[in-house]
Design an enzyme around this catalytic site. Structure first.
Site, mmCIF file in Angstrom:
data_model
loop_
_atom_site.group_PDB
_atom_site.id
_atom_site.type_symbol
_atom_site.label_atom_id
_atom_site.label_comp_id
_atom_site.label_asym_id
_atom_site.label_seq_id
_atom_site.Cartn_x
_atom_site.Cartn_y
_atom_site.Cartn_z
ATOM 1 N N LYS A 53 0.822 -1.078 -0.045
ATOM 2 C CA LYS A 53 0.217 -0.026 -0.007
ATOM 3 C C LYS A 53 0.809 1.347 -0.063
ATOM 4 O O LYS A 53 0.305 2.568 -0.455
ATOM 5 C CB LYS A 53 -0.777 0.079 1.095
ATOM 6 N N HIS A 76 -8.491 1.663 -7.124
ATOM 7 C CA HIS A 76 -8.409 0.795 -6.258
ATOM 8 C C HIS A 76 -9.717 -0.071 -6.529
ATOM 9 O O HIS A 76 -10.940 -0.159 -6.202
ATOM 10 C CB HIS A 76 -8.786 1.361 -4.881
ATOM 11 N N LYS A 107 -16.474 -7.571 -4.560
ATOM 12 C CA LYS A 107 -15.477 -7.318 -5.523
ATOM 13 C C LYS A 107 -14.853 -8.322 -5.967
ATOM 14 O O LYS A 107 -14.681 -8.807 -7.235
ATOM 15 C CB LYS A 107 -14.558 -6.249 -5.071
ATOM 16 N N THR A 108 -14.232 -9.094 -4.961
ATOM 17 C CA THR A 108 -13.421 -10.175 -5.463
ATOM 18 C C THR A 108 -14.306 -11.297 -6.319
ATOM 19 O O THR A 108 -13.712 -11.928 -7.380
ATOM 20 C CB THR A 108 -12.666 -10.889 -4.280
ATOM 21 N N ARG A 164 -4.293 -13.727 5.390
ATOM 22 C CA ARG A 164 -4.083 -13.391 3.795
ATOM 23 C C ARG A 164 -3.269 -14.264 3.136
ATOM 24 O O ARG A 164 -2.410 -15.239 3.827
ATOM 25 C CB ARG A 164 -3.541 -11.865 3.647
#
Length: 539
Positions: free
Chosen positions: A205, A225, A247-248, A327
């Site tokens: 980021k 983004h 979104k994913t 993650r």
């Protein structure tokens, strides 16, 4: 002290490191994932899971620390940065003192150095040299940034530097920071300092923030983004959305190529990924729900802050005892339908995804240019009751440009740049998609059927909504299609899904007031066209 270089035979830049004031014991340069994984295991800093991926913990910090991120205020930034709660200023003196201390801290230690790129379009990419104190942090960078070819590596020139030293803690009383950890961006020196935090997302980021400053200024490129994919005919779609909007899920399509899942630039004739990999959330991950991400968990991938089932090396993806922000970082070509290099042409469709827990916004609506700019600045979604302690009613969340915390410039500058792109390319469709509630607010209505959402998005991308009848929303003015293949007509008009129509009208006005109240902070900088797209606050 003589530094020892250990790499894969590529040219290193030990002289440059010395000139920078870094005198390490060993320099591991541009190592491959297998070697970095083995080094992590040998150092006792990680474990392999049953699928062969490296699993590490990032310590105290399992996410970004936005209150400890600073930008050096100098001649370049003083009158360009949107200073405030997001962009916190720090002096050149503080930066240089910490930079000197961090370099001295590295003396006699082993470091891992990597040359890489940010930006898949070679016309606009930046060179990034990363210096880490752990092999797994360098592995993360190899996965998330773009690797140079051997030829590119031989002629690589240092431009931006990330110096990540989690073991180094600042003394706030002496060093001028808020706490022991810090991230500092210096646009004049082209250096990012990261101390006190091993969370790898700070590096990713940090570079995103850099590009959000450089690209609009130098190239008139819109940094975004968002995720991006491409159809068989070369049509590109962009998906903007905050956490929980889908979104994913919605950008992952077996029939379309993935350009990237998080950060992109829109140049003239080019939508390009900033990254060479993906950094995906894995909470509650399963092969059934998200097969592409699950399939990317294999040797070379890096899992962060996950927990194993007892007495095994099998990850319990539902276990959030360390953090909910678990993650995995992996190269983009771990996704079967990824497009490499990660770029396409101008977008054909842009989707703003929102999870509206009030059940007011249409499941899909077409936006005018003015409305696109307004909703882009607003970046709306809603937190649902029960998701956080103390939240008993839906709570609005607004994040400008769907990524406020990464924007060095004022949000209206990005919105106006979006408007310029749409003005130049009137054939680009912008859609507002509500993946939240219908038939009533949270607790009364129900979540939008994912099957219908996919059908609407696919219809938009196929062009099936180009020539249907549209009706303006009563309060927000966005254009509601009156028919869509595979979707019942009543679903397309949210007011019709409510039993109590008067309550719908009341709640629509309340949501509109929240939009207008949020937008007050941008009114002074917004042009008349953007302001004209505000929703009504009376009927």
């Amino acid at each position: 002290m003589i530094m020892e270089r250990l790499d894969a035979g590529s040219k290193s830049d030990l002289i440059d490191l010395t000139e920078m004031g870094i005198i390490a014991r060993k320099v591991y340069f541009n190592l491959d994932n297998q070697t970095l994984t083995q080094q992590t295991l040998d150092l006792g800093q990680g474990k392999l899971n049953d699928l062969g991926a490296l699993c590490v913990t990032t310590g105290k910090f399992t996410g970004r620390s936005p209150k400890d991120k600073f930008i050096v205020k100098d001649s370049i930034t003083a009158h360009t940065i949107d200073w405030g709660d997001v962009n916190l200023p720090i002096s050149e003196k503080v930066f240089h003192n910490l930079y000197t201390k961090m370099k001295a801290f590295l003396q006699g230690k082993d470091i891992w150095v990597r040359h890489c790129f940010a930006g898949a379009d070679k016309n606009y990419r930046i060179n990034v040299t990363v210096i880490n104190t752990t092999p797994w942090a360098n592995l993360f960078c190899n996965n998330l940034f773009i690797s140079p070819s051997e030829e590119e590596l031989s002629s690589f020139e240092k431009e931006w530097i990330i110096l990540q030293v989690p073991e180094f803690l600042a003394d706030p009383a002496v060093d001028g920071t808020r706490s022991g950890n810090f991230t500092i961006l210096n646009f004049t020196e082209k250096v990012i300092l990261i101390g006190g935090s091993a969370y790898t997302g700070e590096m990713k980021k940090g570079i995103f923030s850099v590009l959000n400053f450089i690209l609009p200024h130098q190239y008139n490129i819109l940094p975004m983004h968002c995720s991006a994919n491409e159809g068989k005919d070369g049509d590109v779609s962009l998906f903007f959305g905050l956490s929980g909007t889908g979104k994913t899920t919605l950008s992952a399509d077996a029939n379309r190529c993935l350009i990237g899942d998080d950060e992109h630039g829109w140049a003239e004739g080019s939508v390009f990924n900033f990254e060479g990999g993906c950094y995906a959330k894995v909470v509650d991950l399963s092969a059934e729900k998200e097969p592409e991400i699950y399939g990317a968990i294999r040797p070379g991938a890096l899992l962060e802050n996950v927990v194993f089932f007892e007495n095994s090396n099998v990850v319990d993806f539902s276990n959030t005892s360390i953090t909910e922000n678990t993650r995995v970082a992996y190269p983009i070509d771990y996704i079967p339908n990824a497009k490499v290099p990660s770029l396409g042409g101008n977008p054909k469709n842009i989707f703003f995804l929102t999870c509206d827990a009030f059940g007011i916004l249409p499941p899909i609506a077409k936006l005018t240019k003015a409305q696109a700019m307004y909703h882009f600045i607003s970046g709306y979604t809603a937190k649902v009751a029960g998701t956080e302690v103390g939240v008993t009613e839906p709570q609005t969340t607004f994040s400008a440009c769907f990524g406020r915390v990464f924007l060095p410039l004022h949000p209206t500058q990005y919105a106006e740049l979006l408007g310029e792109k749409l003005e130049k390319h009137p054939d680009v469709n912008v859609w507002l998609v509500n993946t939240g509630w219908t038939g009533g607010k949270y607790g009364v209505g129900k979540r939008m059927n994912l099957k219908y959402t996919r059908a609407m998005i696919n219809a938009a991308m196929r062009g099936d909504l180009d020539n249907v009848e549209y009706v303006a929303h009563e309060v927000f003015g966005v254009l509601k299609p009156q028919s869509c293949p595979g979707v019942p007509a009543e679903v397309l008009n949210p007011r019709n899904t409510w039993d109590d129509k008067e309550e719908y009208d009341k709640q629509a006005i309340e949501l509109a007031k929240l939009f207008v109240n949020n937008f007050k902070q941008y009114e002074q900088h917004a042009n008349e066209e953007i302001l004209s797209a505000a929703p009504k606050t009376t009927l």
